[in-house]
Design a protein around this motif. Structure first.
Motif, PDB file in Angstrom:
ATOM      1  N   ALA A   1      -0.766   9.159  25.178  1.00 30.22           N
ATOM      2  CA  ALA A   1      -1.528  10.354  24.411  1.00 30.22           C
ATOM      3  C   ALA A   1      -2.782  10.365  24.755  1.00 30.22           C
ATOM      4  O   ALA A   1      -3.856   8.916  24.841  1.00 30.22           O
ATOM      5  N   ARG A   2      -4.010  11.447  25.150  1.00 25.86           N
ATOM      6  CA  ARG A   2      -5.485  11.270  24.691  1.00 25.86           C
ATOM      7  C   ARG A   2      -5.613  10.999  23.058  1.00 25.86           C
ATOM      8  O   ARG A   2      -5.197  11.507  22.801  1.00 25.86           O
ATOM      9  N   GLY A   3      -6.523   9.530  23.416  1.00 25.48           N
ATOM     10  CA  GLY A   3      -6.912   9.658  21.816  1.00 25.48           C
ATOM     11  C   GLY A   3      -6.522   9.186  21.475  1.00 25.48           C
ATOM     12  O   GLY A   3      -5.568   8.020  21.412  1.00 25.48           O
ATOM     13  N   GLU A   4      -6.881   8.516  19.450  1.00 23.35           N
ATOM     14  CA  GLU A   4      -6.361   7.357  18.604  1.00 23.35           C
ATOM     15  C   GLU A   4      -6.284   7.503  17.463  1.00 23.35           C
ATOM     16  O   GLU A   4      -7.083   8.615  17.066  1.00 23.35           O
ATOM     17  N   TRP A   5      -5.293   6.630  16.734  1.00 21.73           N
ATOM     18  CA  TRP A   5      -5.442   6.434  15.418  1.00 21.73           C
ATOM     19  C   TRP A   5      -6.605   6.096  14.981  1.00 21.73           C
ATOM     20  O   TRP A   5      -6.219   4.082  15.368  1.00 21.73           O
ATOM     21  N   THR A   6      -7.026   5.900  13.549  1.00 21.39           N
ATOM     22  CA  THR A   6      -7.790   4.392  13.367  1.00 21.39           C
ATOM     23  C   THR A   6      -7.050   4.441  11.869  1.00 21.39           C
ATOM     24  O   THR A   6      -7.350   5.016  10.582  1.00 21.39           O
ATOM     25  N   MET A   7      -6.903   2.956  11.603  1.00 18.47           N
ATOM     26  CA  MET A   7      -7.072   2.492  10.272  1.00 18.47           C
ATOM     27  C   MET A   7      -8.375   2.193   9.436  1.00 18.47           C
ATOM     28  O   MET A   7      -9.534   1.775   9.919  1.00 18.47           O
ATOM     29  N   LYS A   8      -7.825   2.527   8.249  1.00 13.92           N
ATOM     30  CA  LYS A   8      -8.785   3.049   7.545  1.00 13.92           C
ATOM     31  C   LYS A   8      -8.742   1.717   5.565  1.00 13.92           C
ATOM     32  O   LYS A   8      -8.229   1.225   5.945  1.00 13.92           O
ATOM     33  N   SER A   9      -9.485   1.490   5.260  1.00 16.12           N
ATOM     34  CA  SER A   9      -9.569   0.606   3.909  1.00 16.12           C
ATOM     35  C   SER A   9      -8.457   0.883   3.023  1.00 16.12           C
ATOM     36  O   SER A   9      -7.973   0.217   2.934  1.00 16.12           O
ATOM     37  N   LYS A  10      -8.028   2.318   3.141  1.00 21.48           N
ATOM     38  CA  LYS A  10      -7.137   2.838   2.415  1.00 21.48           C
ATOM     39  C   LYS A  10      -5.763   2.518   2.817  1.00 21.48           C
ATOM     40  O   LYS A  10      -4.918   3.200   2.594  1.00 21.48           O
ATOM     41  N   THR A  11      -5.897   1.909   4.253  1.00 18.76           N
ATOM     42  CA  THR A  11      -4.524   1.622   5.259  1.00 18.76           C
ATOM     43  C   THR A  11      -3.174   1.798   3.999  1.00 18.76           C
ATOM     44  O   THR A  11      -3.380   0.121   3.454  1.00 18.76           O
ATOM     45  N   LYS A  12      -2.306   2.255   3.697  1.00 21.81           N
ATOM     46  CA  LYS A  12      -1.453   2.122   3.396  1.00 21.81           C
ATOM     47  C   LYS A  12       0.008   1.927   4.279  1.00 21.81           C
ATOM     48  O   LYS A  12       0.328   2.400   5.383  1.00 21.81           O
ATOM     49  N   ILE A  13       1.152   0.675   4.044  1.00 23.36           N
ATOM     50  CA  ILE A  13       1.834   0.264   4.773  1.00 23.36           C
ATOM     51  C   ILE A  13       3.523   0.605   4.300  1.00 23.36           C
ATOM     52  O   ILE A  13       3.270   0.110   2.891  1.00 23.36           O
ATOM     53  N   GLY A  14       3.809   1.538   4.634  1.00 25.82           N
ATOM     54  CA  GLY A  14       5.542   2.128   3.925  1.00 25.82           C
ATOM     55  C   GLY A  14       6.422   1.653   4.669  1.00 25.82           C
ATOM     56  O   GLY A  14       6.876   1.160   5.877  1.00 25.82           O
ATOM     57  N   ALA A  15       7.499   1.115   3.779  1.00 30.74           N
ATOM     58  CA  ALA A  15       9.019   0.534   4.399  1.00 30.74           C
ATOM     59  C   ALA A  15      10.084   1.233   3.259  1.00 30.74           C
ATOM     60  O   ALA A  15       9.971   1.323   2.377  1.00 30.74           O
ATOM     61  N   PRO A  16      11.158   1.410   3.916  1.00 31.77           N
ATOM     62  CA  PRO A  16      12.523   1.211   2.892  1.00 31.77           C
ATOM     63  C   PRO A  16      12.746  -0.160   2.029  1.00 31.77           C
ATOM     64  O   PRO A  16      12.070  -1.158   1.661  1.00 31.77           O
ATOM     65  N   GLU A  17      13.079   0.732   0.616  1.00 30.60           N
ATOM     66  CA  GLU A  17      13.593  -0.120  -0.447  1.00 30.60           C
ATOM     67  C   GLU A  17      14.759  -1.536   0.006  1.00 30.60           C
ATOM     68  O   GLU A  17      15.817  -1.414  -0.864  1.00 30.60           O
ATOM     69  N   ASP A  18      13.936  -2.307   0.732  1.00 35.57           N
ATOM     70  CA  ASP A  18      15.003  -3.063   1.679  1.00 35.57           C
ATOM     71  C   ASP A  18      14.560  -4.845   1.381  1.00 35.57           C
ATOM     72  O   ASP A  18      12.948  -4.950   2.325  1.00 35.57           O
ATOM     73  N   ALA A  19      15.223  -5.276   1.276  1.00 35.95           N
ATOM     74  CA  ALA A  19      14.078  -7.366   1.362  1.00 35.95           C
ATOM     75  C   ALA A  19      13.802  -7.790   2.073  1.00 35.95           C
ATOM     76  O   ALA A  19      12.688  -7.930   2.785  1.00 35.95           O
ATOM     77  N   LYS A  20      14.289  -7.230   3.339  1.00 33.72           N
ATOM     78  CA  LYS A  20      14.066  -7.302   4.963  1.00 33.72           C
ATOM     79  C   LYS A  20      12.682  -6.396   5.317  1.00 33.72           C
ATOM     80  O   LYS A  20      11.889  -6.916   5.886  1.00 33.72           O
ATOM     81  N   TRP A  21      12.719  -4.882   4.507  1.00 34.14           N
ATOM     82  CA  TRP A  21      11.985  -4.901   5.521  1.00 34.14           C
ATOM     83  C   TRP A  21      10.697  -4.637   4.751  1.00 34.14           C
ATOM     84  O   TRP A  21       9.589  -4.297   5.383  1.00 34.14           O
ATOM     85  N   SER A  22      10.986  -5.038   3.561  1.00 37.29           N
ATOM     86  CA  SER A  22       9.772  -5.194   2.464  1.00 37.29           C
ATOM     87  C   SER A  22       9.347  -6.582   2.886  1.00 37.29           C
ATOM     88  O   SER A  22       8.147  -6.520   3.226  1.00 37.29           O
ATOM     89  N   HIS A  23       9.821  -7.448   3.823  1.00 39.09           N
ATOM     90  CA  HIS A  23       9.659  -8.314   4.211  1.00 39.09           C
ATOM     91  C   HIS A  23       8.672  -8.364   5.255  1.00 39.09           C
ATOM     92  O   HIS A  23       7.847  -9.527   5.653  1.00 39.09           O
ATOM     93  N   VAL A  24       8.835  -7.485   6.166  1.00 35.47           N
ATOM     94  CA  VAL A  24       8.467  -7.230   7.647  1.00 35.47           C
ATOM     95  C   VAL A  24       6.745  -6.080   7.115  1.00 35.47           C
ATOM     96  O   VAL A  24       5.971  -6.990   7.624  1.00 35.47           O
ATOM     97  N   ALA A  25       7.086  -5.558   6.351  1.00 33.83           N
ATOM     98  CA  ALA A  25       5.502  -5.127   5.499  1.00 33.83           C
ATOM     99  C   ALA A  25       4.985  -5.560   5.499  1.00 33.83           C
ATOM    100  O   ALA A  25       3.801  -5.528   5.391  1.00 33.83           O
TER     101      ALA A  25
END
Length: 542
Positions: free
Chosen positions: A33-57
């Motif tokens: 699609a047209r447009g973009e998302w811009t990552m900024k300094s306060k960007t957070k990565i959310g993940a399930p409460e699981d060891a493997k998923w947290s590791h990927v995050a």
């Protein structure tokens, strides 16, 4: 997929034709699609409460922080970038969905492994500087708006490395695994024993490394020159070092398959334990020349017990479902001349020396199966009758793979003319010495692992494809990289992308951007800036 499309419609975004992001391997489905998302300094990565998923995050946060100079953090649940568990069975173990909107990015998968592959795609949607080892703060970190659904064509997508002819340090092995993971490959085949060196510590048999890991010299130049450098050569991995590599690979969802050669390619082992050979009084020496030796294991009960003891330690060490036992290039000369071997052939009612090799392989297959693992062998294990549980690697062309699949055996396709990355990739006059042959990028990319000769049911036995890297002429990690990439990049797309979606011209265009990523990763790929030693030179201060 419907809710993703609805999101795009609600946002009033349109599909953009001809602006595909340069993702390798090419995803199954992409809507832009047209447009973009811009990552900024306060960007957070959310993940399930699981060891493997947290590791990927955590791995994603680490890479983003390193390249951007921002302090990217992880959180439970939703974030600006969200990793989420999907109930969509069509994604399978390794598939994912990625949705980027003006509000952020969501990666959905059934497993953490699928999420990890979605992360690799996200990284490739960012500017190439995201792979920089140091912060590049001036870059605008944007992701194009897109909806992607991606599932691999084959479950087995591998790259092999021979460390017997030339030993490779642990840090390079880790880098090799990093590059496997970046390209969504999932198997690292580690060739650990051969005539020219035994490279894995076996505690029950210490002389395998105190003697078998050392050779008095190495061939100089090409085999046809028959010259030697006169320099002693050695190297092996301790079991603790191997555990370190295995943990590193596990963190990147790469399975490590060990290869312990038998009954041929045994000279390094015989140098340490001559009683396992045809002539116990012979003084065996670790191989110094390339090629195939007549010295092979003699299938006495003592030898078979030795092999089982070695494999017991290997199986204890490696969690891999597969254990590779070689089985290739085993000359029968010594068996033909051995009274013991000939008597054993008669005793076991075997047809000939090929039947004797099959006798050894079947014994080992039974042992490995009893340990809950699966045996892999090169296609010579077809000779004399295929062991019941064996998986075949078809390297002498595709015929072995066809035969094995028709006999309902699983197959990994590794035919030399397409996937042997020790072949020349340009005019030999312009290249450092190599074994010979010619396989360029286009030929590797053109390969289709599923032979046309197979029926739909038989084709299900084709597990996937693997690139093979034999290091007779690759003395350094830099030269390994020069020979392997970008041909291994092409093979990653052979293994992941559907046959219908492949296009070499399109791949070549995407590869130009991908080379910039490899530059930042310090990969000495063919076509990179190099010096007269064919070693990588960082591009002039980007």
């Amino acid at each position: 997929m419907k809710h993703f499309l609805l999101t795009f419609l609600c946002l009033g975004l349109l599909h953009v034709v001809g602006a595909q992001p340069n993702i390798i391997p090419k995803p199954s489905q992409i809507l832009l699609a047209r447009g973009e998302w811009t990552m900024k300094s306060k960007t957070k990565i959310g993940a399930p409460e699981d060891a493997k998923w947290s590791h990927v995050a955590g791995m994603l946060a680490s890479q983003l922080s390193k390249a951007t100079g921002m302090d990217i953090k992880t959180a439970k649940g939703k974030g600006d970038i969200t990793l989420a568990i999907s109930s969509d069975a069509s994604l399978g173990e390794e598939g994912y969905r990625l949705l980027s909107t003006p509000k952020g990015v969501t990666i959905q998968a059934q497993t953490a492994k699928g999420a990890f592959y979605g992360v690799q795609t996200l990284l490739q949607m960012l500017p190439a500087e995201i792979f920089s080892p140091v912060a590049v703060p001036a870059v605008k970190w944007t992701v194009p708006l897109a909806t992607i659904k991606d599932v691999p064509r084959y479950g087995y997508r591998g790259l092999m490395l021979d460390v017997c002819r030339h030993f490779m340090p642990i840090e390079f092995v880790k880098k090799y695994i990093d590059l496997i993971a970046l390209h969504k490959q999932n198997q690292f085949h580690w060739h650990l024993t051969d005539d020219q060196g035994w490279r894995i510590e076996i505690k029950k048999y210490p002389e395998l490394t105190t003697i078998g890991s050392k050779r008095r010299e190495t061939m100089k130049g090409h085999y046809s020159d028959q010259k030697y450098d006169g320099i002693p050569y050695e190297g092996f991995y301790t079991q603790e070092q191997i555990k370190e590599v295995l943990k590193y690979a596990e963190d990147r969802f790469v399975n490590v398959i060990p290869e312990i050669e038998m009954p041929g390619h045994a000279l390094a082992a015989l140098a340490a334990y001559p009683q396992l050979g045809n002539n116990p009084d012979k003084i065996y020496k670790v191989g110094t020349k390339w090629g195939v030796y007549d010295d092979v294991f003699m299938p006495r009960e003592e030898t078979l017990q030795f092999l089982e003891n070695v494999l017991s330690e290997v199986i204890e060490l490696f969690p891999s479902k597969y254990i590779h036992i070689g089985g290739d290039e085993c000359p029968k000369t010594q068996w033909e001349e051995s009274r013991f071997a000939q008597d054993l052939i008669k005793k076991e009612n075997l047809k000939d020396e090929h039947g004797l090799q099959s006798y050894v392989i079947k014994r080992i297959d039974k042992f490995i199966t009893a340990k809950g693992r699966r045996m892999i062998g090169w296609d010579e294990i077809l000779e004399g009758g295929l062991s019941p549980n064996a998986t075949v690697m078809s390297w002498r062309g595709i015929e072995g793979g066809i035969t094995a699949a028709k006999e309902n055996h699983d197959v990994i396709m590794t035919p030399g003319n397409f996937v042997y990355l020790d072949h020349y990739q340009a005019d030999a006059k312009t290249q450092p010495v190599a074994i010979g042959g010619f396989t360029d990028l286009a030929e590797s990319y053109s390969y289709d692992p599923t032979p046309k000769e197979l029926s739909t049911e038989e084709a299900k036995h084709i597990l996937g494809v693997q690139g093979n890297v034999w290091t007779e002429y690759m003395k350094t990690p830099a030269y390994v990289e020069y020979m392997v990439w970008p041909r291994a990049v092409a093979l990653s797309e052979v293994g992941w992308t559907s046959k219908e979606s492949k296009n070499f011209e399109d791949f070549s265009k995407r590869l130009e951007t991908h080379k910039k990523r490899l530059d930042y990763l310090g990969v000495n790929y063919f076509g990179a800036p190099i010096n007269d030693k064919f070693e990588y030179v960082w591009p002039a201060k980007k």
